[in-house]
Design an enzyme around this catalytic site. Structure first.
Site, PDB file in Angstrom:
ATOM      1  N   CYS A  80      10.222   1.076   2.539  1.00 39.40           N
ATOM      2  CA  CYS A  80      11.174  -0.009   2.845  1.00 39.40           C
ATOM      3  C   CYS A  80      12.594   0.544   2.907  1.00 39.40           C
ATOM      4  O   CYS A  80      13.455  -0.008   3.564  1.00 39.40           O
ATOM      5  CB  CYS A  80      11.077  -1.088   1.789  1.00 39.40           C
ATOM      6  SG  CYS A  80      11.258  -0.410   0.133  1.00 39.40           S
ATOM      7  N   LYS A 117      -2.359  -8.122  -7.995  1.00 37.20           N
ATOM      8  CA  LYS A 117      -3.158  -8.053  -6.760  1.00 37.20           C
ATOM      9  C   LYS A 117      -2.656  -6.884  -5.924  1.00 37.20           C
ATOM     10  O   LYS A 117      -1.647  -6.977  -5.232  1.00 37.20           O
ATOM     11  CB  LYS A 117      -3.054  -9.354  -5.953  1.00 37.20           C
ATOM     12  CG  LYS A 117      -4.219  -9.451  -4.983  1.00 37.20           C
ATOM     13  CD  LYS A 117      -3.879 -10.023  -3.637  1.00 37.20           C
ATOM     14  CE  LYS A 117      -3.072  -9.157  -2.750  1.00 37.20           C
ATOM     15  NZ  LYS A 117      -3.723  -7.942  -2.236  1.00 37.20           N
ATOM     16  N   PRO A 118      -3.356  -5.752  -6.002  1.00 33.16           N
ATOM     17  CA  PRO A 118      -2.933  -4.594  -5.209  1.00 33.16           C
ATOM     18  C   PRO A 118      -3.329  -4.778  -3.738  1.00 33.16           C
ATOM     19  O   PRO A 118      -4.180  -5.610  -3.422  1.00 33.16           O
ATOM     20  CB  PRO A 118      -3.713  -3.430  -5.811  1.00 33.16           C
ATOM     21  CG  PRO A 118      -4.638  -3.988  -6.830  1.00 33.16           C
ATOM     22  CD  PRO A 118      -4.559  -5.474  -6.807  1.00 33.16           C
ATOM     23  N   ALA A 119      -2.728  -3.981  -2.856  1.00 35.97           N
ATOM     24  CA  ALA A 119      -3.072  -4.036  -1.428  1.00 35.97           C
ATOM     25  C   ALA A 119      -4.496  -3.531  -1.237  1.00 35.97           C
ATOM     26  O   ALA A 119      -4.908  -2.551  -1.873  1.00 35.97           O
ATOM     27  CB  ALA A 119      -2.095  -3.175  -0.638  1.00 35.97           C
ATOM     28  N   LYS A 120      -5.232  -4.161  -0.324  1.00 37.70           N
ATOM     29  CA  LYS A 120      -6.645  -3.757  -0.160  1.00 37.70           C
ATOM     30  C   LYS A 120      -6.775  -2.364   0.456  1.00 37.70           C
ATOM     31  O   LYS A 120      -7.815  -1.731   0.357  1.00 37.70           O
ATOM     32  CB  LYS A 120      -7.420  -4.802   0.639  1.00 37.70           C
ATOM     33  CG  LYS A 120      -7.090  -4.841   2.096  1.00 37.70           C
ATOM     34  CD  LYS A 120      -8.049  -5.731   2.851  1.00 37.70           C
ATOM     35  CE  LYS A 120      -7.653  -5.715   4.308  1.00 37.70           C
ATOM     36  NZ  LYS A 120      -8.152  -6.787   5.099  1.00 37.70           N
ATOM     37  N   SER A 134       6.002  -7.261   3.244  1.00 36.77           N
ATOM     38  CA  SER A 134       6.763  -7.572   4.456  1.00 36.77           C
ATOM     39  C   SER A 134       7.522  -8.897   4.316  1.00 36.77           C
ATOM     40  O   SER A 134       7.124  -9.775   3.547  1.00 36.77           O
ATOM     41  CB  SER A 134       5.805  -7.643   5.635  1.00 36.77           C
ATOM     42  OG  SER A 134       4.835  -8.628   5.378  1.00 36.77           O
ATOM     43  N   ARG A 189       6.564  -0.812 -11.437  1.00 32.94           N
ATOM     44  CA  ARG A 189       7.869  -1.469 -11.344  1.00 32.94           C
ATOM     45  C   ARG A 189       7.762  -2.964 -11.685  1.00 32.94           C
ATOM     46  O   ARG A 189       8.744  -3.597 -12.014  1.00 32.94           O
ATOM     47  CB  ARG A 189       8.372  -1.285  -9.908  1.00 32.94           C
ATOM     48  CG  ARG A 189       9.835  -1.376  -9.736  1.00 32.94           C
ATOM     49  CD  ARG A 189      10.263  -0.646  -8.496  1.00 32.94           C
ATOM     50  NE  ARG A 189      10.200  -1.497  -7.328  1.00 32.94           N
ATOM     51  CZ  ARG A 189      10.783  -1.202  -6.168  1.00 32.94           C
ATOM     52  NH1 ARG A 189      11.438  -0.073  -6.025  1.00 32.94           N
ATOM     53  NH2 ARG A 189      10.693  -1.987  -5.147  1.00 32.94           N
ATOM     54  N   GLU A 224      10.693  -8.418  -2.907  1.00 37.66           N
ATOM     55  CA  GLU A 224      11.168  -7.111  -2.416  1.00 37.66           C
ATOM     56  C   GLU A 224      10.565  -6.951  -1.034  1.00 37.66           C
ATOM     57  O   GLU A 224       9.381  -6.639  -0.901  1.00 37.66           O
ATOM     58  CB  GLU A 224      10.700  -5.985  -3.344  1.00 37.66           C
ATOM     59  CG  GLU A 224      11.276  -6.043  -4.746  1.00 37.66           C
ATOM     60  CD  GLU A 224      12.730  -5.620  -4.801  1.00 37.66           C
ATOM     61  OE1 GLU A 224      13.266  -5.126  -3.791  1.00 37.66           O
ATOM     62  OE2 GLU A 224      13.340  -5.808  -5.872  1.00 37.66           O
ATOM     63  N   TRP A 250       0.812  -1.219   0.000  1.00 37.61           N
ATOM     64  CA  TRP A 250       0.000   0.000   0.000  1.00 37.61           C
ATOM     65  C   TRP A 250       0.851   1.277   0.000  1.00 37.61           C
ATOM     66  O   TRP A 250       0.325   2.360  -0.220  1.00 37.61           O
ATOM     67  CB  TRP A 250      -0.911   0.025   1.238  1.00 37.61           C
ATOM     68  CG  TRP A 250      -0.159  -0.239   2.527  1.00 37.61           C
ATOM     69  CD1 TRP A 250      -0.029  -1.447   3.144  1.00 37.61           C
ATOM     70  CD2 TRP A 250       0.589   0.691   3.297  1.00 37.61           C
ATOM     71  NE1 TRP A 250       0.760  -1.326   4.259  1.00 37.61           N
ATOM     72  CE2 TRP A 250       1.162  -0.017   4.386  1.00 37.61           C
ATOM     73  CE3 TRP A 250       0.849   2.069   3.202  1.00 37.61           C
ATOM     74  CZ2 TRP A 250       1.972   0.592   5.348  1.00 37.61           C
ATOM     75  CZ3 TRP A 250       1.654   2.667   4.156  1.00 37.61           C
ATOM     76  CH2 TRP A 250       2.205   1.940   5.213  1.00 37.61           C
TER      77      TRP A 250
HETATM   78  P1  NAD Z   1       2.248  -6.814   3.534  1.00 34.31           P
HETATM   79  O1  NAD Z   1       3.266  -7.897   3.444  1.00 34.31           O
HETATM   80  O2  NAD Z   1       1.285  -6.860   4.656  1.00 34.31           O
HETATM   81  O3  NAD Z   1       1.368  -6.781   2.220  1.00 34.31           O
HETATM   82  C1  NAD Z   1       1.938  -6.654   0.930  1.00 34.31           C
HETATM   83  C2  NAD Z   1       0.979  -7.250  -0.075  1.00 34.31           C
HETATM   84  O4  NAD Z   1       0.830  -8.635   0.209  1.00 34.31           O
HETATM   85  C3  NAD Z   1      -0.432  -6.667  -0.047  1.00 34.31           C
HETATM   86  O5  NAD Z   1      -0.971  -6.687  -1.352  1.00 34.31           O
HETATM   87  C4  NAD Z   1      -1.182  -7.648   0.824  1.00 34.31           C
HETATM   88  O6  NAD Z   1      -2.559  -7.675   0.556  1.00 34.31           O
HETATM   89  C5  NAD Z   1      -0.521  -8.942   0.402  1.00 34.31           C
HETATM   90  N1  NAD Z   1      -0.610 -10.008   1.407  1.00 34.31           N
HETATM   91  C6  NAD Z   1      -0.695  -9.890   2.761  1.00 34.31           C
HETATM   92  N2  NAD Z   1      -0.767 -11.104   3.330  1.00 34.31           N
HETATM   93  C7  NAD Z   1      -0.712 -12.000   2.315  1.00 34.31           C
HETATM   94  C8  NAD Z   1      -0.730 -13.423   2.252  1.00 34.31           C
HETATM   95  N3  NAD Z   1      -0.806 -14.163   3.352  1.00 34.31           N
HETATM   96  N4  NAD Z   1      -0.636 -14.010   1.040  1.00 34.31           N
HETATM   97  C9  NAD Z   1      -0.539 -13.272  -0.082  1.00 34.31           C
HETATM   98  N5  NAD Z   1      -0.503 -11.927  -0.092  1.00 34.31           N
HETATM   99  C10 NAD Z   1      -0.595 -11.304   1.090  1.00 34.31           C
HETATM  100  O7  NAD Z   1       3.062  -5.457   3.451  1.00 34.31           O
HETATM  101  P2  NAD Z   1       2.490  -3.976   3.495  1.00 34.31           P
HETATM  102  O8  NAD Z   1       2.134  -3.656   4.901  1.00 34.31           O
HETATM  103  O9  NAD Z   1       1.453  -3.795   2.428  1.00 34.31           O
HETATM  104  O10 NAD Z   1       3.770  -3.148   3.029  1.00 34.31           O
HETATM  105  C11 NAD Z   1       4.781  -2.815   3.900  1.00 34.31           C
HETATM  106  C12 NAD Z   1       5.947  -3.767   3.758  1.00 34.31           C
HETATM  107  O11 NAD Z   1       6.380  -3.796   2.415  1.00 34.31           O
HETATM  108  C13 NAD Z   1       7.141  -3.311   4.575  1.00 34.31           C
HETATM  109  O12 NAD Z   1       7.738  -4.418   5.191  1.00 34.31           O
HETATM  110  C14 NAD Z   1       8.063  -2.731   3.506  1.00 34.31           C
HETATM  111  O13 NAD Z   1       9.423  -2.711   3.862  1.00 34.31           O
HETATM  112  C15 NAD Z   1       7.787  -3.608   2.343  1.00 34.31           C
HETATM  113  N6  NAD Z   1       8.174  -2.945   1.102  1.00 34.31           N
HETATM  114  C16 NAD Z   1       9.278  -3.380   0.458  1.00 34.31           C
HETATM  115  C17 NAD Z   1       9.689  -2.754  -0.704  1.00 34.31           C
HETATM  116  C18 NAD Z   1      10.916  -3.208  -1.425  1.00 34.31           C
HETATM  117  O14 NAD Z   1      11.063  -2.849  -2.583  1.00 34.31           O
HETATM  118  N7  NAD Z   1      11.792  -3.989  -0.825  1.00 34.31           N
HETATM  119  C19 NAD Z   1       8.957  -1.671  -1.217  1.00 34.31           C
HETATM  120  C20 NAD Z   1       7.824  -1.248  -0.525  1.00 34.31           C
HETATM  121  C21 NAD Z   1       7.436  -1.905   0.633  1.00 34.31           C
END
Ligand code: NAD
Length: 492
Positions: free
Chosen positions: A293, A183-186, A238, A168, A259, A159
């Protein structure tokens, strides 16, 4: 010109994009998107089920061969048109990002420029998918390598950068000739939906890009990862979720790009230009309210300059204007949700209980949204949670150090390895720190280094693979080797 929000929202598709059609979910379920600055619901979206996810994969598979057979120039031209359209619609995109994610409009505009660059970059890379040709050492064969699209991909985005994290992944996949399910973040689907519409308007054929978001991310991803027709998963999010996706991806031995999280050190040496370091710290820490991140997570400042750096950083952080990002005067928006806000409070409490001093105003913010006052902490213990975990918010914890060897050890003492920052006027230090630091990215006298032309990615538990740069398209291709009998050689 100010955007009419209601009218803009009416133009954003709220359904699932499957085979060129925006549809309701198969079971009719929906979920809501909230504005973190006001806690108001801004949109109701279709919530995809596992059946919808599979319908999207069917769509991607049905056009994969046809899409792979298009010319690189054709794919490049679509990406170039998309780049131009994103710029034409820049204010729409910026407004949507601010509405659903909270960052100030100026930052959202910055993300439009940054996110669009991936479309331009990969429109240029699409036609440069070089292979390799040479004789084998024995001279019996001529060896040719070529790159082929990996096949249907699942792209999962977070998100925090709703446009750039999508471009990207989508841009190199399109450039390479792959079809995909995004699949974008909800928490932030609106920007991605509007981007998908923009790709359609740029001429992307139906079925190449499908979009399924939903209340339950794992329902969608599990259905897709269990299907052997899917060939790749690219995830940004994450580390915890990344680990679980890697496990699921092992079933069908998928190509993976991960990532993941970061815990970036920001190191200020005694010979640094302190004003420049404070400026860099504001970029590295406060871009996206610290929800990046690459955000500077741990500040290590040489003991001889720590007081000056802390005082100047606390002053700058205190000057930020908290508010709704749609107000042009706002320089710091809300954090994304209640859970994040509570965690930030706990991180500060924990650091203080272990001896840290709060250097900034800690009065509560009297606004309806999820606001957290930018906070600088000094004398922070290395045992404090704030030094061990990804903060993802506007807290800058400062620790002091005495020697280069000591700070390299401190900086590397984390399972993460994404971004790192070093401030020093000693240019030899650049190479010693680049050798010593276990991070995929290092900024030297610069606090913001992401660029579409640069390979972005982490080491250790920050991930696998690279996005952007010449490397970015390779993640969406497989190398095929052709061994061709050399007609002029003595064959064994
Ligand atoms: P998140 O891991 O909670 O969610 C990321 C995505 O995964 C969302 O679309 C979410 O809906 C989906 N997701 C969540 N649980 C899932 C599951 N069990 N199975 C499949 N998909 C699932 O992360 P967030 O809170 O949206 O984003 C923040 C995190 O992203 C931080 O840890 C940040 O460091 C990382 N991040 C990394 C980069 C990079 O390039 N390394 C860039 C941006 C963000």
């Amino acid at each position: 010109m100010a955007v009419n929000v209601e009218e803009l929202l009416s133009r954003v598709p709220k359904g699932l994009l499957i085979c060129g059609e925006w549809r309701d979910s198969s079971d009719g379920s929906t979920y809501e998107v909230e504005n973190p600055a006001t806690k108001e619901v801004v949109a109701t979206m279709a919530s995809g089920s596992s059946a919808d996810a599979l319908a999207a994969l069917n769509s991607a598979c049905s056009v994969q061969d046809q899409w792979a057979a298009t010319s690189p120039r054709e794919r490049a031209d679509i990406l170039r048109r998309a780049f131009e359209l994103v710029h034409e619609r820049a204010e729409d995109f910026a407004t949507l990002m601010t509405l659903e994610m909270g960052k100030p409009l100026t930052e959202s505009r910055g993300e439009v420029t940054y996110g669009a660059e991936y479309l331009r970059w990969f429109s240029e890379e699409a036609v440069r998918d070089y292979g390799h040709s040479s004789p084998v050492p024995e001279g019996t064969l001529r060896m040719i390598t070529r790159r082929k699209p990996v096949g249907p991909c699942l792209l999962i985005t977070p998100w925090n950068f709703p446009l750039a994290m999508a471009t990207r992944k989508v841009a190199p996949a399109v450039a390479a000739g792959c079809t995909m399910v995004l699949k974008p973040a909800k928490l932030t689907p609106l920007t991605a939906q509007y981007f998908a519409k923009t790709m359609e308007d740029a001429g992307l054929p139906a079925g190449v890009l499908n979009v399924v978001s939903g209340e339950s991310a794992s329902t969608i991803s599990n259905a897709l990862l269990a299907d052997a027709r899917l060939r790749k998963v690219s995830f940004t999010g994450s580390t915890a979720v990344g680990r679980s996706l890697l496990k699921s991806a092992s079933h069908n031995v998928l190509r993976t790009s991960m990532e993941l999280g970061g815990n970036a050190p920001f190191i200020v040496f005694e010979d640094a230009d302190i004003d420049q370091a404070v400026e860099g710290a504001m970029g590295a820490k406060m871009r996206n309210m610290g929800e990046a991140c690459t955000a500077a997570n741990r500040f290590f400042v040489h003991e001889s300059v720590a007081r000056e750096f802390t005082r100047k950083l606390a002053k700058r952080m205190g000057q930020l204007k908290l508010g709704n990002g749609l107000d042009e005067k706002t320089t710091c928006g809300p954090v994304i949700e209640e859970k994040a806000l509570k965690n930030l409070d706990k991180l500060v409490e924990d650091a203080v209980s272990k001896g840290a001093t709060v250097e900034t105003d800690r009065r509560a913010v009297k606004k309806p949204g999820y606001f957290f006052r930018p906070t600088v902490l000094s004398n922070v213990s290395s045992r404090a949670r704030v030094m061990r975990e990804e903060i993802f918010g506007p807290i800058a914890p400062i620790m002091t150090f005495r020697s280069e060897a000591e700070v390299i050890e401190l900086a590397n003492d984390t399972e993460y390895g994404l971004a790192s920052y070093v401030y020093s006027e000693d240019s030899d230090r650049l190479w010693r720190l680049a050798d010593g630091l276990e991070f995929g990215l290092m900024g030297f006298n610069s606090g913001v280094i992401s660029n579409a032309a640069a390979p972005f990615g982490g080491v250790k538990q920050s991930g696998l693979g690279r996005e952007g740069g010449a490397e970015g398209i390779e993640e969406y291709t497989e190398v095929q080797y052709l061994g061709i009998r050399d007609p002029y050689a003595n064959q064994a």
